[in-house]
Design a protein around this motif. Structure first.
Motif, PDB file in Angstrom:
ATOM      1  N   GLY A 178       0.811  -1.219   0.000  1.00  0.00           N
ATOM      2  CA  GLY A 178       0.000   0.000   0.000  1.00  0.00           C
ATOM      3  C   GLY A 178       0.841   1.264   0.000  1.00  0.00           C
ATOM      4  N   VAL A 179       1.861   1.316   0.859  1.00  0.00           N
ATOM      5  CA  VAL A 179       2.726   2.501   0.924  1.00  0.00           C
ATOM      6  C   VAL A 179       3.480   2.691  -0.390  1.00  0.00           C
ATOM      7  CG1 VAL A 179       4.765   3.463   2.057  1.00  0.00           C
ATOM      8  CG2 VAL A 179       2.958   2.448   3.434  1.00  0.00           C
ATOM      9  N   SER A 180       3.934   1.603  -0.984  1.00  0.00           N
ATOM     10  CA  SER A 180       4.618   1.696  -2.277  1.00  0.00           C
ATOM     11  C   SER A 180       3.700   2.276  -3.347  1.00  0.00           C
ATOM     12  CB  SER A 180       5.116   0.312  -2.709  1.00  0.00           C
ATOM     13  OG  SER A 180       6.012  -0.224  -1.776  1.00  0.00           O
ATOM     14  N   SER A 181       2.454   1.828  -3.355  1.00  0.00           N
ATOM     15  CA  SER A 181       1.492   2.341  -4.344  1.00  0.00           C
ATOM     16  C   SER A 181       1.222   3.823  -4.138  1.00  0.00           C
ATOM     17  CB  SER A 181       0.184   1.542  -4.244  1.00  0.00           C
ATOM     18  OG  SER A 181       0.402   0.165  -4.487  1.00  0.00           O
ATOM     19  N   ILE A 182       1.101   4.241  -2.878  1.00  0.00           N
ATOM     20  CA  ILE A 182       0.866   5.665  -2.592  1.00  0.00           C
ATOM     21  C   ILE A 182       2.067   6.501  -3.019  1.00  0.00           C
ATOM     22  CG2 ILE A 182       0.529   7.338  -0.730  1.00  0.00           C
ATOM     23  CD1 ILE A 182      -1.101   5.201   0.731  1.00  0.00           C
ATOM     24  N   GLY A 183       3.281   5.992  -2.731  1.00  0.00           N
ATOM     25  CA  GLY A 183       4.481   6.712  -3.141  1.00  0.00           C
ATOM     26  C   GLY A 183       4.555   6.866  -4.656  1.00  0.00           C
ATOM     27  N   ILE A 184       4.216   5.814  -5.385  1.00  0.00           N
ATOM     28  CA  ILE A 184       4.214   5.886  -6.844  1.00  0.00           C
ATOM     29  C   ILE A 184       3.165   6.884  -7.332  1.00  0.00           C
ATOM     30  CG2 ILE A 184       3.686   4.552  -8.926  1.00  0.00           C
ATOM     31  CD1 ILE A 184       4.976   2.134  -7.529  1.00  0.00           C
ATOM     32  N   LEU A 185       1.985   6.871  -6.702  1.00  0.00           N
ATOM     33  CA  LEU A 185       0.919   7.807  -7.080  1.00  0.00           C
ATOM     34  C   LEU A 185       1.392   9.251  -6.926  1.00  0.00           C
ATOM     35  CD1 LEU A 185      -2.832   7.523  -6.352  1.00  0.00           C
ATOM     36  CD2 LEU A 185      -1.675   9.617  -5.704  1.00  0.00           C
ATOM     37  N   LEU A 186       2.054   9.561  -5.811  1.00  0.00           N
ATOM     38  CA  LEU A 186       2.530  10.925  -5.575  1.00  0.00           C
ATOM     39  C   LEU A 186       3.596  11.314  -6.596  1.00  0.00           C
ATOM     40  CD1 LEU A 186       2.730  10.936  -1.669  1.00  0.00           C
ATOM     41  CD2 LEU A 186       0.986  11.994  -3.119  1.00  0.00           C
ATOM     42  N   TYR A 187       4.468  10.375  -6.918  1.00  0.00           N
ATOM     43  CA  TYR A 187       5.519  10.664  -7.901  1.00  0.00           C
ATOM     44  C   TYR A 187       4.917  10.983  -9.272  1.00  0.00           C
ATOM     45  CZ  TYR A 187       8.927   9.604 -11.531  1.00  0.00           C
ATOM     46  OH  TYR A 187       9.692   9.650 -12.657  1.00  0.00           O
ATOM     47  N   ILE A 188       3.994  10.157  -9.728  1.00  0.00           N
ATOM     48  CA  ILE A 188       3.375  10.388 -11.038  1.00  0.00           C
ATOM     49  C   ILE A 188       2.574  11.687 -11.024  1.00  0.00           C
ATOM     50  CG2 ILE A 188       1.810   9.441 -12.779  1.00  0.00           C
ATOM     51  CD1 ILE A 188       4.382   7.913 -12.509  1.00  0.00           C
ATOM     52  N   TRP A 189       1.921  11.972  -9.903  1.00  0.00           N
ATOM     53  CA  TRP A 189       1.149  13.215  -9.789  1.00  0.00           C
ATOM     54  C   TRP A 189       2.074  14.423  -9.954  1.00  0.00           C
ATOM     55  CZ3 TRP A 189      -3.207  13.772  -5.608  1.00  0.00           C
ATOM     56  CH2 TRP A 189      -3.944  14.922  -5.862  1.00  0.00           C
ATOM     57  N   MET A 190       3.229  14.399  -9.303  1.00  0.00           N
ATOM     58  CA  MET A 190       4.161  15.523  -9.404  1.00  0.00           C
ATOM     59  C   MET A 190       4.756  15.629 -10.804  1.00  0.00           C
ATOM     60  SD  MET A 190       6.231  15.606  -5.771  1.00  0.00           S
ATOM     61  CE  MET A 190       6.901  13.965  -5.996  1.00  0.00           C
ATOM     62  N   ARG A 191       5.029  14.514 -11.414  1.00  0.00           N
ATOM     63  CA  ARG A 191       5.689  14.531 -12.724  1.00  0.00           C
ATOM     64  C   ARG A 191       4.723  14.833 -13.861  1.00  0.00           C
ATOM     65  NH1 ARG A 191       9.997  13.244 -15.640  1.00  0.00           N
ATOM     66  NH2 ARG A 191       9.754  12.053 -17.554  1.00  0.00           N
ATOM     67  N   PHE A 192       3.502  14.324 -13.758  1.00  0.00           N
ATOM     68  CA  PHE A 192       2.530  14.530 -14.826  1.00  0.00           C
ATOM     69  C   PHE A 192       1.308  15.278 -14.295  1.00  0.00           C
ATOM     70  CE2 PHE A 192       4.982  10.736 -15.909  1.00  0.00           C
ATOM     71  CZ  PHE A 192       5.403  11.055 -17.191  1.00  0.00           C
ATOM     72  N   GLU A 193       0.148  14.617 -14.301  1.00  0.00           N
ATOM     73  CA  GLU A 193      -1.112  15.175 -13.809  1.00  0.00           C
ATOM     74  C   GLU A 193      -1.772  14.129 -12.917  1.00  0.00           C
ATOM     75  OE1 GLU A 193      -2.059  18.193 -14.557  1.00  0.00           O
ATOM     76  OE2 GLU A 193      -0.642  18.671 -16.180  1.00  0.00           O
ATOM     77  N   TRP A 194      -2.784  14.556 -12.166  1.00  0.00           N
ATOM     78  CA  TRP A 194      -3.433  13.603 -11.261  1.00  0.00           C
ATOM     79  C   TRP A 194      -4.144  12.492 -12.028  1.00  0.00           C
ATOM     80  CZ3 TRP A 194      -8.601  12.524 -11.311  1.00  0.00           C
ATOM     81  CH2 TRP A 194      -9.457  13.422 -11.960  1.00  0.00           C
ATOM     82  N   GLN A 195      -4.604  12.804 -13.250  1.00  0.00           N
ATOM     83  CA  GLN A 195      -5.248  11.751 -14.046  1.00  0.00           C
ATOM     84  C   GLN A 195      -4.251  10.636 -14.397  1.00  0.00           C
ATOM     85  OE1 GLN A 195      -5.354  15.025 -14.668  1.00  0.00           O
ATOM     86  NE2 GLN A 195      -7.307  15.692 -15.500  1.00  0.00           N
TER      87      GLN A 195
END
Length: 323
Positions: free
Chosen positions: A154-171
């Motif tokens: 779960g923590v790994s998935s959240i970390g990946i989500l935050l990284y992609i959000w910062m690099r691209f868009e929330w979508q």
């Protein structure tokens, strides 16, 4: 001109949305089936999650894992894991093995009678063997490992989500993480259906799957972001198709070379790493599929606001961070 192997033509124009209700709908159906299998059939937990007894042995004779396993086949032990321990500090004539016996009937450890039978059988195989220690892992510790493993994923998935959000868009972040969970849940479902042993090595494999799959997805997303700026008037669906086609050769080359290596581990690696290798093999297949058919479909369903895309990209400090 040097000859180069190509797994796909230099320019392709496949319509990856043509059968989206079969490909994307099939992914949803498989995820639901995986949840049902997980809930109804359960997982065949290994010693790490069920608890059991660990016996540490030492001998001046080299450890023959196959002979150990064959010797213990006649004992009423159930799930047994035998591994040789290597350490630079060991003497040349010091050979150490770890024998892990899963708990049965909700007991924290095997009975003294069973332990004595194990010692007698191994002593007949190797008269010089010594039993250095015997330790038991109870159900409480094993239950904590289950929750810790879930927390790690779960923590790994959240970390990946935050990284992609910062690099691209929330979508993109939402599409990427849902594609990752697609890979993990279907892999777990396959382990539940076929009752393959599920232990901490499989958790390590699932975390590896997360890293591999998101790397493949980021490559597609990065090309998509470039094409969104390049083809501002092109419909979003067409831009996505173009982006996947442009990265298709790289995706196939990476996946096939990885599958060759993991396939060798699966076939030749033996029983000790077979579950780990199978999980990685399935994860690579599913990760490649989800990068092409799942992640971008979720982004398309959510939609992107392309009106302020150039302006937002100029202001986003993370937009030019290298992958």
């Amino acid at each position: 001109m040097a000859w180069r192997l190509r797994l796909a033509p230099e320019k392709t124009s496949f319509d990856f949305f043509r059968y989206q209700w079969i490909t994307f709908g099939g992914s949803i159906a498989l995820m639901i089936a995986a949840f049902v299998a997980w809930g109804v059939m359960g997982l065949n937990y290994g010693i790490d999650f069920k608890g059991g007894t660990t016996i540490r042995t030492e001998s001046s004779q080299p450890v023959d894992v196959g002979a150990y396993r064959q010797t213990l086949e006649g004992q009423p032990l159930g799930d047994v894991s035998i591994t040789e321990v290597f350490d630079p500090s060991f003497r040349a004539d010091q050979h150490v093995a770890m024998i892990r016996i899963a708990a049965q009937d909700s007991t924290a450890s095997v009975t003294p009678e069973v332990l004595q039978g194990v010692e007698d059988a191994l002593s007949k195989l190797d008269p010089e063997i010594r039993f250095v220690s015997v330790e038991s892992v109870g159900p409480k510790v094993s239950g904590e490992l289950v929750w810790t493993s879930i927390l790690a994923v779960g923590v790994s998935s959240i970390g990946i989500l935050l990284y992609i959000w910062m690099r691209f868009e929330w979508q993109f972040a939402l599409g990427g993480v849902l594609a990752l969970l697609h890979d993990v849940f279907i892999t777990i479902g396959i382990f539940a259906v076929f009752q393959i042993k599920f232990d901490l090595t499989i958790i390590a494999a699932l975390l590896t799957i997360l890293g591999y799959s998101i790397n493949d997805t980021v490559v597609v997303f990065d090309r998509l972001r470039e094409n969104l700026l390049k083809y501002k008037a092109m419909p979003l669906r067409d831009v996505m198709n173009l982006s996947v086609n442009e990265t298709l050769s790289r995706t196939l080359m990476t996946s096939i070379t990885t599958l060759i290596a993991v396939g060798c581990m699966l076939v030749l690696g033996g029983d000790v790493i077979r579950g780990f290798s199978l999980a990685i093999f399935l994860g690579v297949l599913l990760g490649t599929y989800s990068s092409v058919y799942v992640a971008k479909n979720i982004v398309l369903m959510i939609g992107l606001d392309r009106s302020d895309k150039p302006k937002k990209s100029d202001k986003n400090e993370f937009a030019n961070v290298d992958a």
